[in-house]
Design a protein around this motif. Structure first.
Motif, PDB file in Angstrom:
ATOM      1  N   ALA A  56      47.018  45.220  21.531  1.00  0.00           N
ATOM      2  CA  ALA A  56      48.121  45.506  22.252  1.00  0.00           C
ATOM      3  C   ALA A  56      48.450  44.307  23.284  1.00  0.00           C
ATOM      4  CB  ALA A  56      48.280  46.817  22.812  1.00  0.00           C
ATOM      5  N   PRO A  57      49.459  43.676  23.549  1.00  0.00           N
ATOM      6  CA  PRO A  57      49.565  42.701  24.879  1.00  0.00           C
ATOM      7  C   PRO A  57      49.334  43.461  26.075  1.00  0.00           C
ATOM      8  CG  PRO A  57      51.610  43.149  23.538  1.00  0.00           C
ATOM      9  CD  PRO A  57      50.619  43.984  22.718  1.00  0.00           C
ATOM     10  N   LEU A  58      48.928  42.617  26.966  1.00  0.00           N
ATOM     11  CA  LEU A  58      48.977  43.193  28.363  1.00  0.00           C
ATOM     12  C   LEU A  58      49.735  41.908  29.050  1.00  0.00           C
ATOM     13  CD1 LEU A  58      44.980  44.054  28.332  1.00  0.00           C
ATOM     14  CD2 LEU A  58      47.065  45.508  28.169  1.00  0.00           C
ATOM     15  N   PRO A  59      50.969  42.499  29.419  1.00  0.00           N
ATOM     16  CA  PRO A  59      51.702  41.236  30.004  1.00  0.00           C
ATOM     17  C   PRO A  59      51.517  41.146  31.641  1.00  0.00           C
ATOM     18  CG  PRO A  59      52.919  43.357  29.461  1.00  0.00           C
ATOM     19  CD  PRO A  59      51.779  43.460  28.744  1.00  0.00           C
ATOM     20  N   PHE A  60      50.474  42.223  32.102  1.00  0.00           N
ATOM     21  CA  PHE A  60      50.094  42.169  33.380  1.00  0.00           C
ATOM     22  C   PHE A  60      48.876  41.346  33.845  1.00  0.00           C
ATOM     23  CE2 PHE A  60      48.951  46.061  31.608  1.00  0.00           C
ATOM     24  CZ  PHE A  60      47.856  46.097  31.614  1.00  0.00           C
ATOM     25  N   VAL A  61      48.156  40.745  32.728  1.00  0.00           N
ATOM     26  CA  VAL A  61      47.065  40.317  32.941  1.00  0.00           C
ATOM     27  C   VAL A  61      47.404  38.727  32.971  1.00  0.00           C
ATOM     28  CG1 VAL A  61      44.931  39.364  31.440  1.00  0.00           C
ATOM     29  CG2 VAL A  61      45.698  41.705  31.671  1.00  0.00           C
ATOM     30  N   GLU A  62      46.452  38.216  33.873  1.00  0.00           N
ATOM     31  CA  GLU A  62      46.834  36.707  34.138  1.00  0.00           C
ATOM     32  C   GLU A  62      45.636  35.784  33.137  1.00  0.00           C
ATOM     33  OE1 GLU A  62      47.366  34.934  37.801  1.00  0.00           O
ATOM     34  OE2 GLU A  62      48.711  36.114  38.383  1.00  0.00           O
ATOM     35  N   GLU A  63      46.085  34.872  32.387  1.00  0.00           N
ATOM     36  CA  GLU A  63      45.049  34.244  31.403  1.00  0.00           C
ATOM     37  C   GLU A  63      44.106  33.327  32.397  1.00  0.00           C
ATOM     38  OE1 GLU A  63      44.415  32.443  27.122  1.00  0.00           O
ATOM     39  OE2 GLU A  63      46.686  33.192  27.990  1.00  0.00           O
ATOM     40  N   ARG A  64      42.713  33.817  32.682  1.00  0.00           N
ATOM     41  CA  ARG A  64      41.950  32.569  33.582  1.00  0.00           C
ATOM     42  C   ARG A  64      40.524  32.738  32.646  1.00  0.00           C
ATOM     43  NH1 ARG A  64      46.320  31.569  35.216  1.00  0.00           N
ATOM     44  NH2 ARG A  64      46.976  31.547  37.454  1.00  0.00           N
ATOM     45  N   THR A  65      39.917  31.444  32.961  1.00  0.00           N
ATOM     46  CA  THR A  65      38.506  31.405  32.761  1.00  0.00           C
ATOM     47  C   THR A  65      37.548  31.312  34.101  1.00  0.00           C
ATOM     48  OG1 THR A  65      39.015  30.469  30.572  1.00  0.00           O
ATOM     49  CG2 THR A  65      36.688  30.053  31.568  1.00  0.00           C
ATOM     50  N   VAL A  66      36.827  32.074  34.368  1.00  0.00           N
ATOM     51  CA  VAL A  66      36.082  31.972  35.399  1.00  0.00           C
ATOM     52  C   VAL A  66      34.829  31.196  35.365  1.00  0.00           C
ATOM     53  CG1 VAL A  66      34.506  33.323  37.201  1.00  0.00           C
ATOM     54  CG2 VAL A  66      36.334  34.553  36.279  1.00  0.00           C
ATOM     55  N   ILE A  67      34.664  29.881  36.224  1.00  0.00           N
ATOM     56  CA  ILE A  67      33.834  28.927  35.882  1.00  0.00           C
ATOM     57  C   ILE A  67      32.639  29.006  37.106  1.00  0.00           C
ATOM     58  CG2 ILE A  67      35.137  27.542  34.781  1.00  0.00           C
ATOM     59  CD1 ILE A  67      35.748  25.973  37.448  1.00  0.00           C
ATOM     60  N   ASP A  68      32.878  29.932  38.099  1.00  0.00           N
ATOM     61  CA  ASP A  68      31.881  30.172  39.125  1.00  0.00           C
ATOM     62  C   ASP A  68      32.271  31.313  39.879  1.00  0.00           C
ATOM     63  OD1 ASP A  68      29.679  29.795  40.523  1.00  0.00           O
ATOM     64  OD2 ASP A  68      30.189  27.910  41.570  1.00  0.00           O
ATOM     65  N   LEU A  69      31.355  31.983  40.551  1.00  0.00           N
ATOM     66  CA  LEU A  69      31.524  33.104  41.450  1.00  0.00           C
ATOM     67  C   LEU A  69      30.366  33.198  42.756  1.00  0.00           C
ATOM     68  CD1 LEU A  69      30.658  36.198  39.681  1.00  0.00           C
ATOM     69  CD2 LEU A  69      30.074  34.218  38.717  1.00  0.00           C
ATOM     70  N   ASP A  70      31.061  33.534  43.648  1.00  0.00           N
ATOM     71  CA  ASP A  70      30.140  34.076  44.689  1.00  0.00           C
ATOM     72  C   ASP A  70      30.384  35.476  45.101  1.00  0.00           C
ATOM     73  OD1 ASP A  70      28.794  34.479  47.229  1.00  0.00           O
ATOM     74  OD2 ASP A  70      29.459  32.687  48.461  1.00  0.00           O
ATOM     75  N   LEU A  71      29.684  36.388  44.702  1.00  0.00           N
ATOM     76  CA  LEU A  71      29.730  37.960  44.591  1.00  0.00           C
ATOM     77  C   LEU A  71      29.753  38.452  46.106  1.00  0.00           C
ATOM     78  CD1 LEU A  71      28.064  39.117  41.417  1.00  0.00           C
ATOM     79  CD2 LEU A  71      30.430  38.599  41.885  1.00  0.00           C
ATOM     80  N   GLN A  72      28.879  38.071  46.985  1.00  0.00           N
ATOM     81  CA  GLN A  72      28.668  38.563  48.299  1.00  0.00           C
ATOM     82  C   GLN A  72      29.847  38.190  49.003  1.00  0.00           C
ATOM     83  OE1 GLN A  72      24.363  36.992  49.010  1.00  0.00           O
ATOM     84  NE2 GLN A  72      24.320  39.058  49.946  1.00  0.00           N
ATOM     85  N   SER A  73      30.301  36.713  49.002  1.00  0.00           N
ATOM     86  CA  SER A  73      31.493  36.434  49.698  1.00  0.00           C
ATOM     87  C   SER A  73      32.866  36.853  48.878  1.00  0.00           C
ATOM     88  CB  SER A  73      31.512  35.044  49.970  1.00  0.00           C
ATOM     89  OG  SER A  73      30.476  34.587  50.635  1.00  0.00           O
ATOM     90  N   LYS A  74      32.887  37.566  47.574  1.00  0.00           N
ATOM     91  CA  LYS A  74      33.952  37.839  46.581  1.00  0.00           C
ATOM     92  C   LYS A  74      34.917  36.721  46.656  1.00  0.00           C
ATOM     93  CE  LYS A  74      34.981  41.202  49.859  1.00  0.00           C
ATOM     94  NZ  LYS A  74      33.723  41.371  50.430  1.00  0.00           N
ATOM     95  N   ILE A  75      34.293  35.467  46.290  1.00  0.00           N
ATOM     96  CA  ILE A  75      34.961  34.188  46.023  1.00  0.00           C
ATOM     97  C   ILE A  75      34.915  34.161  44.420  1.00  0.00           C
ATOM     98  CG2 ILE A  75      35.475  31.837  46.595  1.00  0.00           C
ATOM     99  CD1 ILE A  75      34.148  32.371  49.072  1.00  0.00           C
ATOM    100  N   ILE A  76      36.014  33.987  43.761  1.00  0.00           N
ATOM    101  CA  ILE A  76      35.860  33.530  42.383  1.00  0.00           C
ATOM    102  C   ILE A  76      36.693  32.169  42.285  1.00  0.00           C
ATOM    103  CG2 ILE A  76      36.681  34.267  39.854  1.00  0.00           C
ATOM    104  CD1 ILE A  76      34.674  36.012  41.553  1.00  0.00           C
ATOM    105  N   GLN A  77      35.999  31.150  41.209  1.00  0.00           N
ATOM    106  CA  GLN A  77      36.545  30.192  40.970  1.00  0.00           C
ATOM    107  C   GLN A  77      36.987  30.047  39.564  1.00  0.00           C
ATOM    108  OE1 GLN A  77      34.591  26.613  42.626  1.00  0.00           O
ATOM    109  NE2 GLN A  77      35.568  25.394  40.977  1.00  0.00           N
ATOM    110  N   THR A  78      38.190  29.655  39.095  1.00  0.00           N
ATOM    111  CA  THR A  78      38.728  29.621  37.969  1.00  0.00           C
ATOM    112  C   THR A  78      38.945  28.064  37.547  1.00  0.00           C
ATOM    113  OG1 THR A  78      40.978  29.931  38.227  1.00  0.00           O
ATOM    114  CG2 THR A  78      39.744  31.813  37.863  1.00  0.00           C
ATOM    115  N   GLU A  79      39.506  27.614  36.278  1.00  0.00           N
ATOM    116  CA  GLU A  79      39.835  26.276  36.165  1.00  0.00           C
ATOM    117  C   GLU A  79      40.847  26.059  37.108  1.00  0.00           C
ATOM    118  OE1 GLU A  79      39.995  26.780  31.827  1.00  0.00           O
ATOM    119  OE2 GLU A  79      38.308  26.270  31.672  1.00  0.00           O
ATOM    120  N   GLN A  80      41.958  26.779  37.421  1.00  0.00           N
ATOM    121  CA  GLN A  80      43.122  26.609  38.032  1.00  0.00           C
ATOM    122  C   GLN A  80      43.097  26.913  39.599  1.00  0.00           C
ATOM    123  OE1 GLN A  80      42.727  28.814  35.643  1.00  0.00           O
ATOM    124  NE2 GLN A  80      43.996  28.060  33.981  1.00  0.00           N
ATOM    125  N   GLU A  81      42.232  27.677  39.942  1.00  0.00           N
ATOM    126  CA  GLU A  81      42.234  27.948  41.591  1.00  0.00           C
ATOM    127  C   GLU A  81      41.223  28.820  41.991  1.00  0.00           C
ATOM    128  OE1 GLU A  81      45.476  30.679  41.926  1.00  0.00           O
ATOM    129  OE2 GLU A  81      44.699  32.031  40.260  1.00  0.00           O
TER     130      GLU A  81
END
Length: 297
Positions: A56-81
């Protein structure tokens, strides 16, 4: 690089991620590589029930690929932002690399022998075996008959396997791979509140050492969503819950806390259980993965 600040970020649109999102009353940002909800139980059922809808399609989901993350700081880096979150839910799931290949190969054979790398995946092995047997194939399985869920479960599974005509093998030819994490994620060991760091939660199949089970993943998603809304919730208490359809009008509804050191075991056999599974296969696709009232079953 573009930056964005959000209150709650959910990574993953599977069983856990979407149910966390619904529990948060759709107030979080959910990102995923896939904008569709896939109900794998219904997809497997297509072996014997062709054209059953499983996505089933999920229109509320933003399509992103996570390429890096800093869990303690709660920072996620995707290809776009780069995304900064006040609350972070890690629910990317995991992947069984050869699962579809095993099913395709099994469908092409008349005689099949099946096994799994992880004993936690035996429930998938058995369900696949029952469906293949229903198609008239000669099926043998390498299994403990889910003995790790308790002797009552083992005894009932043995009887179901015998009635369905599945054989046993010590040397399976088709072996389902163990579920693996996807970069940059790994399997995580959270606290009893499913928390890694302050306001950083883990849900679903990415939890280390747990069975990779849709029912369980949904409940973890609901729980962590609830934790963010209400920090006073009690600890999460996992239970293995699964309906095993024997393929010939009879099935088992299994509940057990044995994998987590508990002693609760319930196994109910009836002709109603497969009918309930048929309802569930349609319900979750229609509801786009929302567990809803089925949490009480």
């Amino acid at each position: 690089m573009k930056e964005r600040h959000v209150d709650t970020l959910i990574i993953g649109s599977g069983y856990a991620g979407v149910n966390a999102y619904y529990t948060l009353k759709r107030r979080g940002l959910i990102i995923s590589k896939n904008k569709n909800f896939i109900f794998w139980t219904a997809k497997l059922r297509n072996i014997v029930s062709r054209n059953l809808k499983f996505a089933a399609p999920l229109p509320f989901v933003e399509e992103r690929t996570v390429i890096d993350l800093d869990l303690q700081s709660k920072i996620i880096q995707t290809e776009q932002e780069k995304i900064y979150a006040n609350n972070l839910i890690i629910a990317p799931g995991c992947e069984r690399q050869n699962y579809d290949k095993v099913i395709k190969e099994a469908m092409s054979r008349s005689t099949i022998s099946l096994g799994t790398v992880s004993h936690f995946d035996e429930y998938l092995l058995l369900q696949l075996g029952f469906y293949l047997r229903r198609l008239g194939k000669d099926v043998k399985v390498n299994t403990s008959y889910l003995s790790w869920l308790g002797s009552d479960v083992e005894n009932q599974v043995r009887q179901l396997v015998s009635r369905a005509g599945l054989g046993y093998t010590e040397k399976p030819e088709l072996i389902i791979d163990e579920c693996t994490s996807v970069h940059p994620f790994t399997f995580y060991t959270p606290s009893r509140f499913l928390e890694l760091y302050k306001n950083v939660y883990v849900a679903g199949d990415i939890i280390k050492g747990w069975p990779k089970l849709g029912e369980l993943a949904m409940r973890t998603g609901i729980y962590v969503g609830g934790r963010i809304l209400n920090k006073r919730m009690e600890e999460f208490k996992p239970t293995f819950i699964f309906i095993l359809d024997g393929g010939f009008g009879e099935g088992l509804h299994i509940r057990s806390t044995k994998p987590w050191g508990g002693d609760y075991v319930s196994v109910k056999r009836s002709r109603i259980r497969p009918l309930l599974k048929r309802f569930i296969e349609r319900y979750y696709v229609l509801r786009r993965g929302k567990m809803g009232f089925l949490i009480n079953l």
